[in-house]
Design an enzyme around this catalytic site. Sequence first.
Site: not given
Length: 354
Positions: A320, A322, A76, A280, A298, A142
Amino acid sequence: MTLKTSLFAVSKNKMLPLLSALGTSALLMAMPATSAQAAGSFYNCANATGCQKVDSKWWTSSHTDTKYPLVMTHGLVGFTKLLGIDYFYGIPQTLMQGGSQVYATKTSSFNDSRVRGEQLLQQVKTISAVSGSPKVNLLGHSHGGHDIRYVAGVAPQYVASVTAVASPGQGAALADWVVEQIDNDRVNGEYNTATKAALTLFGFLGNFMDLNAGIPIDELQEQYSFGAVTALTTDYTKDFNREFSAAMPTSYCGQPTATKVNGISYYSFSGVGQVTNALDPIDYVMLATSQAYDDPNDGLVSACSSRLGYVIRDDYKMNHLDSVNQMLGLVAWGQPNPKTVYRDQANRLKKAGM
């Protein structure tokens, strides 16, 4: 013949073959090599423009020299390359160095799983024709995990393997929450002003991703923001899984009972944790979104929902983003690097004859 002359003669006799060998090696290095012989290649396969070579690299090993090409599928809000940055940051380059042929695909950044899956199928057909390979190895991150399962389900003849990466195979609690909020805020069945503005913005964002992928402005992909979020809900995935049940667990937190279905090998991996690198800034967004979940996740996908086929691991120290080496490679220190995880998976496919 003096001793000095004798030694020179012996040295000359040894040096000539050596120089000849060095010259031949230099000549071979200078000659253009085919991708099958010495270089791994990376292609951008945006839906409307076919496949264009992005880069190629000399092999430093044959560790990831798979029989079939590796096809990468975004999730997405996804893209192939955005402002010069690959969605799978640094991963295609790592795979190329081991001998892989890598193809990055572009589906609608926002749309239903079946629509995206059909878009991916058309690109897989193109990749098969371009590469001359009858099959491909699909890797989907994803929402892309739904897309690759769709292709494997409707056109198994093109697919050697499916690898779902941090994919919400059984839905995402965050998507359930978002859809619930949208439905609660409807007035007389209509979206409220804020929702309309957000959905319109997402549509423009999807078109921007298309343009960055090289898709002509008159051939931009369809964007359907609400359909994209709905496709990640628990209710939607229940229906999707009835149709595309291959290698899926039969319950939410169960383990898959099959790893190979209809000749296709299925794999998955994912991570848990949200703030994995304090530098990050996106990690703190993952921390906020993780509050929608009651189990390890995650930031966007739970470990339980991510399982498909052979579960490599569902507890990597990765959030997610990473799992695609974002943001810009700022991932957990002292933990398995995402590029290494993909490299190991390509080697796993190679050893399995794929």
